[in-house]
Design a protein around this motif. Structure first.
Motif, PDB file in Angstrom:
ATOM      1  N   PRO A   1       0.727  -1.120   0.139  1.00 31.55           N
ATOM      2  CA  PRO A   1       0.043   0.025   0.055  1.00 31.55           C
ATOM      3  C   PRO A   1       1.098   1.204   0.129  1.00 31.55           C
ATOM      4  CG  PRO A   1      -0.951  -1.476   1.646  1.00 31.55           C
ATOM      5  CD  PRO A   1       0.422  -2.146   1.047  1.00 31.55           C
ATOM      6  N   PRO A   2       0.526   2.224  -0.874  1.00 30.23           N
ATOM      7  CA  PRO A   2       1.496   3.416  -1.012  1.00 30.23           C
ATOM      8  C   PRO A   2       1.254   4.308   0.145  1.00 30.23           C
ATOM      9  CG  PRO A   2      -0.529   3.699  -2.514  1.00 30.23           C
ATOM     10  CD  PRO A   2      -0.686   2.142  -1.884  1.00 30.23           C
ATOM     11  N   VAL A   3       2.139   5.118   0.444  1.00 34.66           N
ATOM     12  CA  VAL A   3       2.331   6.028   1.419  1.00 34.66           C
ATOM     13  C   VAL A   3       2.730   7.407   0.735  1.00 34.66           C
ATOM     14  CG1 VAL A   3       3.480   6.827   3.412  1.00 34.66           C
ATOM     15  CG2 VAL A   3       3.084   4.554   3.234  1.00 34.66           C
ATOM     16  N   VAL A   4       1.558   8.443   1.048  1.00 35.79           N
ATOM     17  CA  VAL A   4       1.796   9.753   0.422  1.00 35.79           C
ATOM     18  C   VAL A   4       2.616  10.699   1.293  1.00 35.79           C
ATOM     19  CG1 VAL A   4       0.711  11.798  -0.239  1.00 35.79           C
ATOM     20  CG2 VAL A   4      -0.535   9.741  -0.519  1.00 35.79           C
ATOM     21  N   LEU A   5       3.845  11.142   0.568  1.00 30.38           N
ATOM     22  CA  LEU A   5       5.020  12.051   1.127  1.00 30.38           C
ATOM     23  C   LEU A   5       4.527  13.398   0.730  1.00 30.38           C
ATOM     24  CD1 LEU A   5       7.951  10.004   0.811  1.00 30.38           C
ATOM     25  CD2 LEU A   5       6.283   9.883   2.622  1.00 30.38           C
ATOM     26  N   THR A   6       5.144  14.439   1.847  1.00 30.68           N
ATOM     27  CA  THR A   6       5.265  15.712   1.343  1.00 30.68           C
ATOM     28  C   THR A   6       6.715  16.135   0.868  1.00 30.68           C
ATOM     29  OG1 THR A   6       5.634  16.551   3.433  1.00 30.68           O
ATOM     30  CG2 THR A   6       3.465  15.903   3.062  1.00 30.68           C
TER      31      THR A   6
ATOM     32  N   GLN B   1       5.797  -4.621   5.078  1.00 29.06           N
ATOM     33  CA  GLN B   1       6.968  -4.207   5.913  1.00 29.06           C
ATOM     34  C   GLN B   1       8.296  -5.060   5.913  1.00 29.06           C
ATOM     35  OE1 GLN B   1       4.096  -5.315   7.098  1.00 29.06           O
ATOM     36  NE2 GLN B   1       4.348  -6.394   9.098  1.00 29.06           N
ATOM     37  N   TRP B   2       7.919  -6.222   5.294  1.00 32.92           N
ATOM     38  CA  TRP B   2       9.347  -7.240   5.095  1.00 32.92           C
ATOM     39  C   TRP B   2       9.667  -7.499   3.563  1.00 32.92           C
ATOM     40  CZ3 TRP B   2      11.510  -7.596   9.542  1.00 32.92           C
ATOM     41  CH2 TRP B   2      10.700  -7.932  10.558  1.00 32.92           C
ATOM     42  N   LEU B   3       8.713  -6.462   2.764  1.00 34.76           N
ATOM     43  CA  LEU B   3       9.097  -6.648   1.382  1.00 34.76           C
ATOM     44  C   LEU B   3       9.712  -5.530   0.747  1.00 34.76           C
ATOM     45  CD1 LEU B   3       8.659  -8.090  -1.259  1.00 34.76           C
ATOM     46  CD2 LEU B   3       6.497  -7.335  -1.586  1.00 34.76           C
ATOM     47  N   GLY B   4       9.134  -4.194   0.989  1.00 36.13           N
ATOM     48  CA  GLY B   4       9.590  -3.109   0.207  1.00 36.13           C
ATOM     49  C   GLY B   4       8.797  -1.966   0.735  1.00 36.13           C
ATOM     50  N   SER B   5       9.117  -0.858  -0.056  1.00 39.30           N
ATOM     51  CA  SER B   5       8.546   0.480   0.239  1.00 39.30           C
ATOM     52  C   SER B   5       7.783   1.072  -0.886  1.00 39.30           C
ATOM     53  CB  SER B   5       9.458   1.651   0.891  1.00 39.30           C
ATOM     54  OG  SER B   5      10.147   1.157   1.998  1.00 39.30           O
ATOM     55  N   ASN B   6       6.829   1.770  -0.783  1.00 36.87           N
ATOM     56  CA  ASN B   6       6.058   2.360  -1.911  1.00 36.87           C
ATOM     57  C   ASN B   6       5.330   3.722  -1.640  1.00 36.87           C
ATOM     58  OD1 ASN B   6       4.188   2.907  -4.257  1.00 36.87           O
ATOM     59  ND2 ASN B   6       2.835   1.287  -3.664  1.00 36.87           N
ATOM     60  N   PHE B   7       6.159   4.936  -2.261  1.00 37.22           N
ATOM     61  CA  PHE B   7       5.857   5.900  -1.691  1.00 37.22           C
ATOM     62  C   PHE B   7       5.406   7.092  -2.931  1.00 37.22           C
ATOM     63  CE2 PHE B   7       9.555   5.194   0.860  1.00 37.22           C
ATOM     64  CZ  PHE B   7       8.762   4.879   2.103  1.00 37.22           C
ATOM     65  N   ILE B   8       4.190   7.892  -2.816  1.00 36.99           N
ATOM     66  CA  ILE B   8       3.599   8.787  -3.757  1.00 36.99           C
ATOM     67  C   ILE B   8       4.012  10.164  -3.246  1.00 36.99           C
ATOM     68  CG2 ILE B   8       1.634   9.482  -4.902  1.00 36.99           C
ATOM     69  CD1 ILE B   8       0.405   7.133  -4.442  1.00 36.99           C
ATOM     70  N   LEU B   9       4.515  10.885  -4.051  1.00 35.71           N
ATOM     71  CA  LEU B   9       5.160  12.261  -3.999  1.00 35.71           C
ATOM     72  C   LEU B   9       3.926  13.359  -4.384  1.00 35.71           C
ATOM     73  CD1 LEU B   9       6.818  14.409  -2.688  1.00 35.71           C
ATOM     74  CD2 LEU B   9       8.181  14.178  -4.930  1.00 35.71           C
TER      75      LEU B   9
ATOM     76  N   ALA C   1      -3.411  12.744 -16.798  1.00 37.49           N
ATOM     77  CA  ALA C   1      -3.036  12.649 -15.325  1.00 37.49           C
ATOM     78  C   ALA C   1      -1.526  12.173 -15.146  1.00 37.49           C
ATOM     79  CB  ALA C   1      -3.958  11.812 -14.452  1.00 37.49           C
ATOM     80  N   TRP C   2      -0.900  12.597 -13.957  1.00 35.58           N
ATOM     81  CA  TRP C   2       0.387  12.229 -13.681  1.00 35.58           C
ATOM     82  C   TRP C   2       0.507  11.930 -12.039  1.00 35.58           C
ATOM     83  CZ3 TRP C   2       3.638  15.404 -11.261  1.00 35.58           C
ATOM     84  CH2 TRP C   2       3.346  16.814 -11.271  1.00 35.58           C
ATOM     85  N   GLN C   3       1.612  11.320 -11.780  1.00 38.25           N
ATOM     86  CA  GLN C   3       2.011  11.356 -10.413  1.00 38.25           C
ATOM     87  C   GLN C   3       3.724  10.916 -10.237  1.00 38.25           C
ATOM     88  OE1 GLN C   3      -0.648   8.594  -8.377  1.00 38.25           O
ATOM     89  NE2 GLN C   3       0.649   6.876  -8.551  1.00 38.25           N
ATOM     90  N   ASP C   4       4.141  11.272  -9.073  1.00 33.35           N
ATOM     91  CA  ASP C   4       5.626  10.771  -8.849  1.00 33.35           C
ATOM     92  C   ASP C   4       5.217   9.845  -8.016  1.00 33.35           C
ATOM     93  OD1 ASP C   4       6.974  12.523 -10.620  1.00 33.35           O
ATOM     94  OD2 ASP C   4       6.491  14.285  -9.203  1.00 33.35           O
ATOM     95  N   GLN C   5       5.924   8.490  -8.225  1.00 30.24           N
ATOM     96  CA  GLN C   5       5.768   7.341  -7.391  1.00 30.24           C
ATOM     97  C   GLN C   5       6.937   6.564  -7.216  1.00 30.24           C
ATOM     98  OE1 GLN C   5       2.172   5.525  -7.634  1.00 30.24           O
ATOM     99  NE2 GLN C   5       2.688   3.767  -6.231  1.00 30.24           N
ATOM    100  N   GLY C   6       7.274   6.155  -6.112  1.00 27.57           N
ATOM    101  CA  GLY C   6       8.827   5.438  -6.144  1.00 27.57           C
ATOM    102  C   GLY C   6       8.410   4.014  -5.301  1.00 27.57           C
TER     103      GLY C   6
END
Length: 300
Positions: free
Chosen positions: A46-51, A253-261, A279-284
């Protein structure tokens, strides 16, 4: 949402920016929610939105990144900016998650075309923008899964069966446990999961065989104790998920990270009698533990 595609043109009359922003905001919410529902990558991690305040700068190209702490006894891996180049491994205290711009193909219609379209604009967005964006994201994630499986050696093959079996899943579960991790989710195409209906009573019991015969697999959420994530976007249909590959993955939490800026941005503009929107988004998304997954190959 009840907006008709033909009504969208009305907000552009006289370059009504307030109305334009209102429509864009409404569709942004829809796009964001739908991508999170249909993207396999977002369902696995699940993605986490960052500032802006929560990110750092890549000194090589000024592109944003996020550094994440590595779990004890884990090796992390990233494919870097836009997933190009060789895999980079981290076994220290932190690993890097690079952001990539995921942008849908621009959707263009003339005023005359919009006037004749009598179905909800959300159908247009769902069939074009959302499909395009989540396939890009899933494609980016599959590359990372494949690279991690190659690096860890966490791959097993069934050279006999072309369909899903309990035996191959047990082998995969034992492999990941041997790496001191526990698989909790199976990821496969919907067509592959339908193999359950081929299993005989001696494999899963008469009750389950009867239930599958009448109800199919759509309501089945678990198999062998694993949560199941399926997708219709298979390689057979020209998409990114291989029909002959099943993934067993650990908890997020044992696999990886998913972030949306900053989340999804919807863009709209009018030029003459042509309306264009995208539409667009920055995601890592990166693998924080290469032993948190197993690739299961079925016979082709």
């Amino acid at each position: 949402m009840s907006i008709l595609t033909s009504q969208i043109w009305d907000v552009f009359q006289g370059n009504n920016h307030e109305a334009m922003e209102k429509v864009a905001a409404m569709t942004e919410d829809f796009i964001r929610d739908r991508i999170r529902e249909v993207s396999v990558a977002n369902r696995i991690i699940p993605p986490v939105v960052l500032t802006e305040a929560q990110i750092e700068r890549n000194t090589d190209n000024d592109w944003p990144l996020k550094r994440v702490e590595i779990e004890p006894d884990s090796k992390a891996m990233t494919l870097g900016f836009r997933g190009k180049g060789e895999a980079k491994f981290f076994d220290g205290k932190k690993y890097e998650v690079y952001f990539n711009k995921i942008e849908a193909e621009h959707f263009k219609k003339t005023k005359e075309e919009l006037m004749t379209m009598r179905y909800p604009v959300m159908d247009v967005i769902n069939n074009n923008i959302i499909l395009d964006m989540h396939e890009q994201l899933d494609g980016m994630f599959v590359k990372r899964l494949e690279a991690a499986a190659l690096a860890s050696g966490n791959k097993i093959s069934d050279t006999t069966n072309t369909t899903l079996t309990k035996e191959i899943l047990i082998d995969a579960a034992q492999l990941i446990v041997g790496k001191r991790r526990r698989g909790v989710r199976l990821v496969m195409t919907e067509a592959r999961f339908m193999d359950l209906m081929r299993l005989s009573p001696d494999k899963i019991g008469y009750d389950d065989v009867g239930r599958l015969a009448f109800d199919g697999v759509r309501e089945v959420k678990k198999f062998g104790g694993f949560e199941v994530i399926t997708t219709i976007n298979s390689s057979t249909a020209g998409s990114v998920w291989d029909d002959k590959v099943i993934w067993l993955v650990a908890e997020p939490q044992w696999l990886g990270s998913n972030f949306i800026l900053g989340d999804v941005t919807q863009e709209m503009k009018r030029e003459g009698n042509i309306l264009e929107w995208w539409a667009w988004q920055d995601q890592g998304i990166e693998i924080g533990n290469i032993n948190g997954l197993v690739r299961i190959n079925l016979k082709a």
